[in-house]
Design a protein around this motif. Structure first.
Motif, PDB file in Angstrom:
ATOM      1  N   ASP A  32       0.850  -1.187   0.000  1.00 26.99           N
ATOM      2  CA  ASP A  32       0.000   0.000   0.000  1.00 26.99           C
ATOM      3  C   ASP A  32       0.889   1.242   0.000  1.00 26.99           C
ATOM      4  O   ASP A  32       1.849   1.327   0.758  1.00 26.99           O
ATOM      5  N   THR A  37      -3.529   7.864  -1.606  1.00 28.86           N
ATOM      6  CA  THR A  37      -4.689   7.026  -1.320  1.00 28.86           C
ATOM      7  C   THR A  37      -5.054   6.227  -2.565  1.00 28.86           C
ATOM      8  O   THR A  37      -4.986   6.723  -3.682  1.00 28.86           O
ATOM      9  N   ASN A  38      -5.408   4.974  -2.347  1.00 32.03           N
ATOM     10  CA  ASN A  38      -5.814   4.048  -3.402  1.00 32.03           C
ATOM     11  C   ASN A  38      -4.726   3.832  -4.444  1.00 32.03           C
ATOM     12  O   ASN A  38      -5.008   3.609  -5.621  1.00 32.03           O
ATOM     13  N   LYS A  82      -4.827   5.233  -9.637  1.00 31.21           N
ATOM     14  CA  LYS A  82      -5.803   4.986  -8.559  1.00 31.21           C
ATOM     15  C   LYS A  82      -6.566   3.690  -8.821  1.00 31.21           C
ATOM     16  O   LYS A  82      -6.957   3.397  -9.945  1.00 31.21           O
ATOM     17  N   LYS A 108      -9.414  -3.923  -1.717  1.00 34.68           N
ATOM     18  CA  LYS A 108      -9.632  -2.534  -1.324  1.00 34.68           C
ATOM     19  C   LYS A 108     -10.676  -2.487  -0.219  1.00 34.68           C
ATOM     20  O   LYS A 108     -11.825  -2.878  -0.404  1.00 34.68           O
ATOM     21  N   SER A 109     -10.259  -2.029   0.941  1.00 33.77           N
ATOM     22  CA  SER A 109     -11.208  -1.799   2.030  1.00 33.77           C
ATOM     23  C   SER A 109     -11.481  -0.300   2.097  1.00 33.77           C
ATOM     24  O   SER A 109     -11.096   0.450   1.222  1.00 33.77           O
ATOM     25  N   ASP A 110     -12.129   0.143   3.154  1.00 31.20           N
ATOM     26  CA  ASP A 110     -12.511   1.557   3.249  1.00 31.20           C
ATOM     27  C   ASP A 110     -11.323   2.493   3.187  1.00 31.20           C
ATOM     28  O   ASP A 110     -11.338   3.476   2.467  1.00 31.20           O
ATOM     29  N   SER A 111     -10.268   2.198   3.933  1.00 25.89           N
ATOM     30  CA  SER A 111      -9.189   3.165   4.060  1.00 25.89           C
ATOM     31  C   SER A 111      -7.862   2.719   3.473  1.00 25.89           C
ATOM     32  O   SER A 111      -6.962   3.531   3.322  1.00 25.89           O
ATOM     33  N   LYS A 112      -7.707   1.441   3.136  1.00 24.62           N
ATOM     34  CA  LYS A 112      -6.410   1.010   2.642  1.00 24.62           C
ATOM     35  C   LYS A 112      -6.531  -0.130   1.649  1.00 24.62           C
ATOM     36  O   LYS A 112      -7.584  -0.739   1.497  1.00 24.62           O
ATOM     37  N   THR A 114      -4.903  -3.853   0.444  1.00 23.91           N
ATOM     38  CA  THR A 114      -4.177  -4.998   0.964  1.00 23.91           C
ATOM     39  C   THR A 114      -3.796  -5.909  -0.208  1.00 23.91           C
ATOM     40  O   THR A 114      -4.637  -6.650  -0.705  1.00 23.91           O
TER      41      THR A 114
END
Length: 177
Positions: A32, A37-38, A82, A108-112, A114
């Motif tokens: 990550d 972000t993303n 992204k 892809k989860s809410d904030s990061k 994996t």
């Protein structure tokens, strides 16, 4: 005597530079990106998983079929595209020793993000197990066919096409022998 030293010193310096290590990338992982972000980062590692910080410069990679020149600094390069949803990412690099490729599933989860390494053995094992179960239990043939169709749909909708599937399996078989 000083004349000999003046002649030999530059010669020895040139010889020592000629035997300098080449920067080659043989193993890499996805992580990550902590600065975006993303987004993901490609990190060069050795076989023990230790980051190779001596890798610096521009290297050509193929990511999901598109050639990208990534700038590595201290063994890390940032892939500035992204990701809007969970998907497969196929990363390939070619150097003098051959091609090195790895398939990752980036969850892809809410904030990061994996990244999960997907082995070619798993890609082969799932369809083979479904075929064997369908062969062993005749009543299971329809269920195995439905599960196989779901497996193909999940792979296709997440960005894993048939060519990438076979390229991952063939590359894994090459490195096995």
């Amino acid at each position: 005597m000083s004349r000999i030293i003046k002649v030999l010193f530059p010669l020895l310096l040139c010889i020592s530079c000629a035997f300098a290590d080449k920067m080659t990338i043989n193993n890499f992982v996805l992580k990550d990106n902590p600065f975006g972000t993303n987004e993901v980062a490609i990190v060069v590692v050795d076989t023990a998983g230790v980051t190779q910080e001596k890798i610096n410069g521009d290297f050509l990679f193929t990511i999901n079929g598109f050639q990208e020149t990534l700038k590595f600094e201290n063994g890390t390069a940032f892939y500035h595209h992204k990701l809007t949803k969970s998907s497969f990412i196929f990363v390939k690099h070619e150097n003098e020793q051959g091609s090195h490729s790895t398939l990752f599933y980036v969850y892809k989860s809410d904030s990061k993000l994996t990244p999960i390494h997907v082995s070619w053995v798993v890609l082969v094992a799932i369809p083979v197990i479904l075929i064997l179960l369908g062969y062993m239990f005749k009543r299971f043939i329809i269920i195995a066919a439905v599960i196989f169709c779901v497996f193909i749909y999940f792979n296709h909708s997440s960005g894993l096409g048939i060519p990438t599937f076979f390229e991952t399996v063939i590359d894994g078989l090459k490195h096995m022998f």
